[in-house]
Design a protein around this motif. Structure first.
Motif, PDB file in Angstrom:
ATOM      1  N   LEU A 109       0.815  -1.216   0.000  1.00 63.41           N
ATOM      2  CA  LEU A 109       0.000   0.000   0.000  1.00 63.41           C
ATOM      3  C   LEU A 109       0.851   1.270   0.000  1.00 63.41           C
ATOM      4  O   LEU A 109       0.436   2.303  -0.524  1.00 63.41           O
ATOM      5  CB  LEU A 109      -0.946   0.005   1.200  1.00 63.41           C
ATOM      6  N   THR A 110       2.026   1.212   0.575  1.00 63.24           N
ATOM      7  CA  THR A 110       2.878   2.409   0.624  1.00 63.24           C
ATOM      8  C   THR A 110       4.040   2.367  -0.366  1.00 63.24           C
ATOM      9  O   THR A 110       4.588   3.414  -0.713  1.00 63.24           O
ATOM     10  CB  THR A 110       3.453   2.614   2.039  1.00 63.24           C
ATOM     11  N   ASN A 111       4.405   1.169  -0.809  1.00 64.78           N
ATOM     12  CA  ASN A 111       5.559   1.034  -1.710  1.00 64.78           C
ATOM     13  C   ASN A 111       5.184   0.664  -3.131  1.00 64.78           C
ATOM     14  O   ASN A 111       5.992   0.812  -4.051  1.00 64.78           O
ATOM     15  CB  ASN A 111       6.523  -0.026  -1.161  1.00 64.78           C
ATOM     16  N   GLY A 112       3.929   0.163  -3.323  1.00 63.19           N
ATOM     17  CA  GLY A 112       3.514  -0.262  -4.651  1.00 63.19           C
ATOM     18  C   GLY A 112       4.073  -1.613  -5.033  1.00 63.19           C
ATOM     19  O   GLY A 112       4.705  -2.310  -4.230  1.00 63.19           O
ATOM     20  N   GLY A 113       3.815  -2.030  -6.270  1.00 54.98           N
ATOM     21  CA  GLY A 113       4.350  -3.288  -6.769  1.00 54.98           C
ATOM     22  C   GLY A 113       3.499  -4.483  -6.407  1.00 54.98           C
ATOM     23  O   GLY A 113       2.306  -4.372  -6.117  1.00 54.98           O
ATOM     24  N   LYS A 114       4.129  -5.651  -6.398  1.00 49.61           N
ATOM     25  CA  LYS A 114       3.461  -6.919  -6.123  1.00 49.61           C
ATOM     26  C   LYS A 114       4.220  -7.666  -5.046  1.00 49.61           C
ATOM     27  O   LYS A 114       5.390  -7.348  -4.756  1.00 49.61           O
ATOM     28  CB  LYS A 114       3.354  -7.754  -7.398  1.00 49.61           C
ATOM     29  N   PRO A 115       3.598  -8.683  -4.410  1.00 50.84           N
ATOM     30  CA  PRO A 115       4.270  -9.378  -3.301  1.00 50.84           C
ATOM     31  C   PRO A 115       5.645  -9.925  -3.662  1.00 50.84           C
ATOM     32  O   PRO A 115       6.574  -9.868  -2.835  1.00 50.84           O
ATOM     33  CB  PRO A 115       3.287 -10.514  -2.966  1.00 50.84           C
ATOM     34  N   GLN A 116       5.798 -10.425  -4.878  1.00 50.69           N
ATOM     35  CA  GLN A 116       7.072 -11.024  -5.278  1.00 50.69           C
ATOM     36  C   GLN A 116       8.230 -10.030  -5.241  1.00 50.69           C
ATOM     37  O   GLN A 116       9.402 -10.433  -5.133  1.00 50.69           O
ATOM     38  CB  GLN A 116       6.959 -11.626  -6.683  1.00 50.69           C
ATOM     39  N   ASP A 117       7.913  -8.744  -5.318  1.00 54.34           N
ATOM     40  CA  ASP A 117       8.972  -7.730  -5.322  1.00 54.34           C
ATOM     41  C   ASP A 117       9.700  -7.632  -3.984  1.00 54.34           C
ATOM     42  O   ASP A 117      10.802  -7.063  -3.914  1.00 54.34           O
ATOM     43  CB  ASP A 117       8.382  -6.348  -5.638  1.00 54.34           C
ATOM     44  N   TYR A 118       9.101  -8.174  -2.938  1.00 52.89           N
ATOM     45  CA  TYR A 118       9.641  -7.954  -1.597  1.00 52.89           C
ATOM     46  C   TYR A 118      10.215  -9.211  -0.953  1.00 52.89           C
ATOM     47  O   TYR A 118      10.548  -9.211   0.237  1.00 52.89           O
ATOM     48  CB  TYR A 118       8.555  -7.324  -0.707  1.00 52.89           C
ATOM     49  N   GLU A 119      10.360 -10.265  -1.729  1.00 56.09           N
ATOM     50  CA  GLU A 119      10.973 -11.484  -1.216  1.00 56.09           C
ATOM     51  C   GLU A 119      12.431 -11.224  -0.854  1.00 56.09           C
ATOM     52  O   GLU A 119      13.177 -10.614  -1.616  1.00 56.09           O
ATOM     53  CB  GLU A 119      10.887 -12.601  -2.260  1.00 56.09           C
ATOM     54  N   GLY A 120      12.814 -11.666   0.333  1.00 52.98           N
ATOM     55  CA  GLY A 120      14.194 -11.472   0.765  1.00 52.98           C
ATOM     56  C   GLY A 120      14.306 -10.473   1.899  1.00 52.98           C
ATOM     57  O   GLY A 120      13.378 -10.285   2.686  1.00 52.98           O
ATOM     58  N   LEU A 121      15.455  -9.816   1.985  1.00 55.00           N
ATOM     59  CA  LEU A 121      15.779  -8.961   3.124  1.00 55.00           C
ATOM     60  C   LEU A 121      15.589  -7.484   2.814  1.00 55.00           C
ATOM     61  O   LEU A 121      16.186  -6.951   1.873  1.00 55.00           O
ATOM     62  CB  LEU A 121      17.229  -9.198   3.564  1.00 55.00           C
ATOM     63  N   HIS A 122      14.730  -6.823   3.578  1.00 57.30           N
ATOM     64  CA  HIS A 122      14.585  -5.368   3.583  1.00 57.30           C
ATOM     65  C   HIS A 122      14.500  -4.776   2.168  1.00 57.30           C
ATOM     66  O   HIS A 122      15.292  -3.906   1.790  1.00 57.30           O
ATOM     67  CB  HIS A 122      15.743  -4.730   4.356  1.00 57.30           C
ATOM     68  N   ALA A 125      11.232   0.455   0.515  1.00 61.06           N
ATOM     69  CA  ALA A 125      11.882   1.741   0.767  1.00 61.06           C
ATOM     70  C   ALA A 125      11.163   2.553   1.825  1.00 61.06           C
ATOM     71  O   ALA A 125      11.776   3.409   2.476  1.00 61.06           O
ATOM     72  CB  ALA A 125      11.953   2.546  -0.534  1.00 61.06           C
ATOM     73  N   LYS A 126       9.867   2.300   2.019  1.00 63.91           N
ATOM     74  CA  LYS A 126       9.060   3.103   2.932  1.00 63.91           C
ATOM     75  C   LYS A 126       8.386   2.231   3.986  1.00 63.91           C
ATOM     76  O   LYS A 126       8.102   1.057   3.741  1.00 63.91           O
ATOM     77  CB  LYS A 126       7.969   3.847   2.155  1.00 63.91           C
ATOM     78  N   ALA A 127       8.101   2.828   5.120  1.00 63.20           N
ATOM     79  CA  ALA A 127       7.340   2.129   6.159  1.00 63.20           C
ATOM     80  C   ALA A 127       5.954   1.778   5.630  1.00 63.20           C
ATOM     81  O   ALA A 127       5.341   2.543   4.881  1.00 63.20           O
ATOM     82  CB  ALA A 127       7.212   3.005   7.398  1.00 63.20           C
ATOM     83  N   GLY A 128       5.474   0.595   5.986  1.00 63.37           N
ATOM     84  CA  GLY A 128       4.164   0.168   5.537  1.00 63.37           C
ATOM     85  C   GLY A 128       3.055   0.951   6.208  1.00 63.37           C
ATOM     86  O   GLY A 128       3.291   1.701   7.168  1.00 63.37           O
ATOM     87  N   LEU A 129       1.841   0.775   5.699  1.00 63.11           N
ATOM     88  CA  LEU A 129       0.686   1.376   6.354  1.00 63.11           C
ATOM     89  C   LEU A 129       0.626   0.828   7.783  1.00 63.11           C
ATOM     90  O   LEU A 129       0.877  -0.361   7.994  1.00 63.11           O
ATOM     91  CB  LEU A 129      -0.588   1.005   5.592  1.00 63.11           C
ATOM     92  N   PRO A 130       0.322   1.661   8.781  1.00 63.22           N
ATOM     93  CA  PRO A 130       0.340   1.182  10.176  1.00 63.22           C
ATOM     94  C   PRO A 130      -0.520  -0.059  10.390  1.00 63.22           C
ATOM     95  O   PRO A 130      -1.626  -0.167   9.854  1.00 63.22           O
ATOM     96  CB  PRO A 130      -0.226   2.376  10.949  1.00 63.22           C
ATOM     97  N   VAL A 131       0.019  -0.998  11.163  1.00 62.10           N
ATOM     98  CA  VAL A 131      -0.675  -2.248  11.468  1.00 62.10           C
ATOM     99  C   VAL A 131      -0.876  -2.379  12.972  1.00 62.10           C
ATOM    100  O   VAL A 131       0.054  -2.159  13.753  1.00 62.10           O
ATOM    101  CB  VAL A 131       0.119  -3.476  10.952  1.00 62.10           C
ATOM    102  N   VAL A 132      -2.095  -2.723  13.363  1.00 66.01           N
ATOM    103  CA  VAL A 132      -2.414  -3.115  14.733  1.00 66.01           C
ATOM    104  C   VAL A 132      -2.643  -4.622  14.692  1.00 66.01           C
ATOM    105  O   VAL A 132      -3.592  -5.096  14.074  1.00 66.01           O
ATOM    106  CB  VAL A 132      -3.661  -2.378  15.253  1.00 66.01           C
TER     107      VAL A 132
END
Length: 385
Positions: A109-122, A125-132
């Motif tokens: 929601l804050t970085n865009g793209g698709k789930p596969q883009d974030y596989e791996g370490l860090h 680029a931006k903090a995600g939408l706040p999660v409770v």
């Protein structure tokens, strides 16, 4: 040096769900994407949580289609709903599956793209939408960690994401929300918690702070998991398990995991088996191999598991005790001992595919040694013995 990650606000203990509304309101959030699964959406527990939100006049829309092993489809659907409803934060309600799905939704929601883009370490680029993050199981610790796992349906791979930007703003661990958790789920998630604690002590990434946290978790799990499995309404046992998962979660969140999780992720992705059961079955197998390379790492583990570790007790004796105690505890809480019991046929088991994916899993580098393809296959084969 070390970096220590933990949510800023953590509500822990009996009845703490009653503090949910005031804490959310204080942070100024207006409308939540409420992420959960179909089972919990029909439970009495959700009514308790929604009542707290209603009382605090916090708006929400519910996404309740998270699968037991959350998928890219789940994540994309959640993102679309949050955008359509103009949600400014996320509430995750459940065990590891809703928590992981919420983390992925938050990042996209804050970085865009698709789930596969974030596989791996860090990778973000931006903090995600706040999660409770409201937890309902005593095991995954997903509500307080920077790790989340999403299944890529096309590749049949569990993608492991480790991302500080996914850390929840508020975590909630109320044992009163766990009283109706069935025995099998209590056992599986409890053994997942034990795996977290042990792997975080055996990994080379362990340091003094994480070792103390993990030792405390192991001591509590050894004593109180059997009680929670035997009597789910034992509020004291549930409360102690809440403390255990919080301690263990802080430990592995900052020290890392190892090859048990690397191998377990593949079983979940391909055969859709419960993650905690996979971890429990693999834990004694992998740790027996780890002991061949780093037996000294098992002294503190064995002590936490109840062994009187004196100077004349060898490192190998500590490792042997650890392996046998894991097996004993698994048996006590009713964990299957073989994949045959779960309906998996060895002749249909793809050793090569599973092992190659385990070797490149994000948790693999945290193991005390780097298994070869042949060594990984040999460990998988022991699941049928």
């Amino acid at each position: 040096m070390a970096t220590f990650y933990v949510p800023a606000i953590n509500l822990i203990g009996k009845g703490c769900i009653k503090e949910l509304g005031s804490n959310v309101k204080e942070l100024g959030y207006k409308k939540a994407l409420f992420v959960t699964d179909n089972f919990l959406a029909k439970s009495e527990m959700i009514d308790v949580v929604l009542a707290e939100l209603d009382n605090a006049e916090i708006d929400y829309v519910i996404y309740a289609d998270v699968d037991p092993n959350p998928t890219c489809k789940n994540v994309n659907e959640g993102v679309a709903m949050a955008q359509a409803e103009n949600c400014d934060f996320i509430i995750s309600f459940g065990g590891g599956s809703p928590q992981d799905a919420a983390s992925a939704i938050s990042i996209i929601l804050t970085n865009g793209g698709k789930p596969q883009d974030y596989e791996g370490l860090h990778k973000s680029a931006k903090a995600g939408l706040p999660v409770v993050a409201i937890n309902t199981t005593a095991g995954t610790s997903a509500e307080i960690t920077i790790n989340y796992v999403i299944t890529d349906e096309d590749r049949k791979v569990k993608m492991v994401m480790v991302d500080k930007n996914s850390l929840a703003k508020i975590s909630v661990n109320d044992p009163e929300l766990m009283l109706t958790m069935p025995k099998s789920l209590t056992a599986a998630t409890g053994m997942d918690a034990l795996t977290h604690a042990i792997e975080s002590m055996v990994t080379p990434g362990a340091y003094a702070v994480t070792e103390v946290l993990a030792s405390g978790a192991i001591e509590l799990i050894r004593e109180y998991l059997p009680k929670a499995v035997e009597n789910g309404t034992d509020l004291d046992a549930r409360d102690k398990m809440v403390n255990a998962i919080f301690l263990g979660g802080m430990a592995f969140n900052n020290a890392g995991l190892g090859y048990v999780h690397s191998m377990a992720h593949q079983l979940g992705a391909v055969y859709h088996l419960p993650h905690g059961v996979c971890c429990a079955m693999l834990l004694p197998i992998v740790e027996a191999e780890n002991a061949k390379f780093a037996p000294e790492r098992f002294r503190k583990v064995a002590k936490a598991l109840g062994l009187a570790v004196t100077a004349d007790v060898s490192d190998q004796a500590c490792a042997d005790y650890t392996v046998e105690e894991i097996k004993r505890l698994s048996k006590v809480v009713g964990i299957p001992t073989s994949l045959n019991e779960l309906g998996i046929k060895e002749e249909e088991f793809d050793y090569d595919y599973l092992s190659k994916n385990a070797m490149i899993d994000a948790c693999a580098p945290g193991n005390p040694f780097t298994p070869t393809l042949e060594e990984t296959i040999a460990m998988y084969k022991k699941l049928f013995q």
